[in-house]
Design an enzyme around this catalytic site. Structure first.
Site, PDB file in Angstrom:
ATOM      1  N   ARG A  95      -7.872 -12.032  -9.072  1.00 17.86           N
ATOM      2  CA  ARG A  95      -8.117 -12.055  -7.626  1.00 17.86           C
ATOM      3  C   ARG A  95      -9.206 -13.088  -7.420  1.00 17.86           C
ATOM      4  O   ARG A  95     -10.319 -12.938  -7.958  1.00 17.86           O
ATOM      5  CB  ARG A  95      -8.556 -10.678  -7.149  1.00 17.86           C
ATOM      6  N   HIS A 127      -0.844 -12.988  -1.362  1.00 18.09           N
ATOM      7  CA  HIS A 127      -1.051 -11.689  -2.016  1.00 18.09           C
ATOM      8  C   HIS A 127       0.316 -11.187  -2.499  1.00 18.09           C
ATOM      9  O   HIS A 127       0.877 -10.237  -1.951  1.00 18.09           O
ATOM     10  CB  HIS A 127      -1.679 -10.710  -1.015  1.00 18.09           C
ATOM     11  N   GLN A 130       1.148  -7.469  -3.382  1.00 18.67           N
ATOM     12  CA  GLN A 130       1.226  -6.650  -2.167  1.00 18.67           C
ATOM     13  C   GLN A 130       2.603  -6.771  -1.531  1.00 18.67           C
ATOM     14  O   GLN A 130       3.205  -5.772  -1.109  1.00 18.67           O
ATOM     15  CB  GLN A 130       0.148  -7.097  -1.170  1.00 18.67           C
ATOM     16  N   ASP A 218      -2.813  -6.259   9.315  1.00 21.18           N
ATOM     17  CA  ASP A 218      -3.861  -6.359   8.291  1.00 21.18           C
ATOM     18  C   ASP A 218      -5.165  -6.660   9.018  1.00 21.18           C
ATOM     19  O   ASP A 218      -5.163  -6.958  10.231  1.00 21.18           O
ATOM     20  CB  ASP A 218      -3.497  -7.471   7.279  1.00 21.18           C
ATOM     21  N   CYS A 258      -1.621  -3.069   4.523  1.00 18.81           N
ATOM     22  CA  CYS A 258      -1.922  -3.203   3.089  1.00 18.81           C
ATOM     23  C   CYS A 258      -3.159  -2.420   2.696  1.00 18.81           C
ATOM     24  O   CYS A 258      -3.330  -2.088   1.524  1.00 18.81           O
ATOM     25  CB  CYS A 258      -2.062  -4.672   2.729  1.00 18.81           C
ATOM     26  N   ARG A 286       1.965  -0.015  -4.833  1.00 20.60           N
ATOM     27  CA  ARG A 286       1.235  -1.101  -5.489  1.00 20.60           C
ATOM     28  C   ARG A 286       1.328  -0.956  -7.009  1.00 20.60           C
ATOM     29  O   ARG A 286       1.385  -1.952  -7.726  1.00 20.60           O
ATOM     30  CB  ARG A 286      -0.236  -1.095  -5.054  1.00 20.60           C
TER      31      ARG A 286
HETATM   32  N1   CP Z   1      -4.293  -3.999  -0.459  1.00 17.90           N
HETATM   33  C1   CP Z   1      -5.196  -4.343  -1.389  1.00 17.90           C
HETATM   34  O1   CP Z   1      -5.070  -5.368  -2.060  1.00 17.90           O
HETATM   35  O2   CP Z   1      -6.220  -3.471  -1.533  1.00 17.90           O
HETATM   36  P1   CP Z   1      -7.532  -3.743  -2.407  1.00 17.90           P
HETATM   37  O3   CP Z   1      -8.252  -4.902  -1.793  1.00 17.90           O
HETATM   38  O4   CP Z   1      -8.311  -2.470  -2.357  1.00 17.90           O
HETATM   39  O5   CP Z   1      -7.111  -4.069  -3.801  1.00 17.90           O
HETATM   40  N1  NVA Z   2      -6.277 -10.142   4.085  1.00 21.08           N
HETATM   41  C1  NVA Z   2      -7.127  -9.243   3.346  1.00 21.08           C
HETATM   42  C2  NVA Z   2      -6.320  -8.401   2.433  1.00 21.08           C
HETATM   43  C3  NVA Z   2      -7.084  -7.381   1.653  1.00 21.08           C
HETATM   44  C4  NVA Z   2      -6.227  -6.605   0.720  1.00 21.08           C
HETATM   45  C5  NVA Z   2      -8.172 -10.038   2.580  1.00 21.08           C
HETATM   46  O1  NVA Z   2      -7.832 -11.104   2.044  1.00 21.08           O
HETATM   47  O2  NVA Z   2      -9.320  -9.620   2.526  1.00 21.08           O
END
Ligand code: CP
Ligand code: NVA
Length: 309
Positions: A95, A127, A130, A218, A258, A286
């Site tokens: 990430r 993502h 997701q 989101d 999400c 997930r």
């Molecule tokens: N939806 C999602 O990616 O959640 P987290 O940021 O908690 O991993």
């Molecule tokens: N769009 C959000 C998603 C979190 C899972 C972010 O990037 O923070």
């Protein structure tokens, strides 16, 4: 064949179908005796836990690494971190704040022909894990994907971009309602069209959700955008998914998010906790999505029809 998955479109339609199929099959033991490195430059509740358990279910051992431990591009380069982790692990998933970090990881490993796939666990651009969970949820909750319509309301961000491309490849129609300046870019719309999609983009949430099967939103302030929070909340006011908006969707429509959610901003508490919400099924998916995507990245493919036990 091993595969890096940085964008959901890297899978192609056949690859995505394969991942969705693997997700409902017994976990292939492709990581038996092997490690998987999970690097997090950003916080996570769902992704970290889903991915760790996915690795365990594939027979492997997950090692989660927070950025303050490896300090990419501060303690040593992204390339050196990737090459180091590949000495011990069969899979590298990360990430990252900037999508380019994932591309640099792939390039560093490719230069030395290291056979360790890289999987995106969220970047500023996409993502993909997701999006796989989102499709699993739609498929399971609505009994299929092809011919369904999803409306995404709010900031057309990383989650929206991956979802739009996943929908295009799965035969799901998608509409995106975002204020001016928060919509998908022309390049996104073009790529989506090349994947078989026919995105409808609008600035009117009511128009987007009319008669759809799924309403999705989101956060308005993604990780890394905290400095813009005030402006974003002002610009996105009016794009909250509430009962009135959801009421315009088809009878039987479901609500997805999400998570994490900000009740009172992109969604009301009533919708998030309401009868149409499937956000906890989505969160559970997930795990199944991560397991399937990791297995696919490591070369697993669904058993040919008629050969599964
Ligand atoms: N939806 C999602 O990616 O959640 P987290 O940021 O908690 O991993
Ligand atoms: N769009 C959000 C998603 C979190 C899972 C972010 O990037 O923070």
């Amino acid at each position: 064949m091993r595969a890096d998955v940085l964008r959901i479109s890297d899978l192609g339609a056949d690859g995505l179908a394969a991942v969705l199929e693997i997700a409902r099959s017994p976990a292939p033991q492709v990581l038996a005796g092997l490690g998987a490195a999970l690097v997090f430059e950003r916080p996570s509740a769902r992704t970290r836990n889903a991915c760790e358990m996915a690795v365990v279910q594939l027979g492997g051992h997950p090692v989660t690494i927070r950025d303050d431990e490896v300090a990419m591009d501060r303690r040593e380069t992204v390339e050196d971190v990737a090459r180091t982790l590949a000495c011990y692990h069969a899979l590298l998933a990360a990430r990252v704040a900037r999508h380019a970090t994932l591309e640099r990881m792939v390039a560093a490993l490719a230069r030395e022909a290291v056979p360790v796939p890289v999987v995106n666990l969220l970047s500023d651009l996409e993502h993909p894990t997701q999006a796989v969970a989102d499709l699993l949820t739609v498929r399971d909750e609505l009994g299929g994907l092809a011919g369904r319509t999803v409306a995404y309301v709010g900031d057309a961000n990383n989650v929206c971009r991956s979802l739009a491309d996943a929908c295009a490849m799965a035969g799901v129609a998608m509409r995106v309602a975002a204020p001016d300046g928060y919509g998908l870019r022309p390049a996104d719309v073009e790529r989506n069209r090349d994947l078989g999609g026919a995105l409808v983009c609008t600035t009117r949430p009511e128009e987007a959700v009319e008669g759809v099967d799924v309403v999705y939103t989101d956060v308005w302030v993604s990780m890394g955008e905290e400095a813009e929070a005030g402006r974003r909340r002002a610009d996105l006011a009016g794009f909250t998914v509430d009962d009135a908006l959801l009421g315009r969707a088809a009878p039987g429509a479901i609500f997805l998010h999400c998570l994490p959610a900000h009740r009172g901003e992109e969604v009301t508490d009533g919708v998030l906790e309401g009868a149409r919400s499937r956000v906890w099924r989505q969160a559970e998916n997930r795990l199944h999505a991560a397991r399937a995507l990791f297995a696919y990245a490591l070369g697993a493919r669904p058993a040919p029809v008629g050969t599964s036990s």
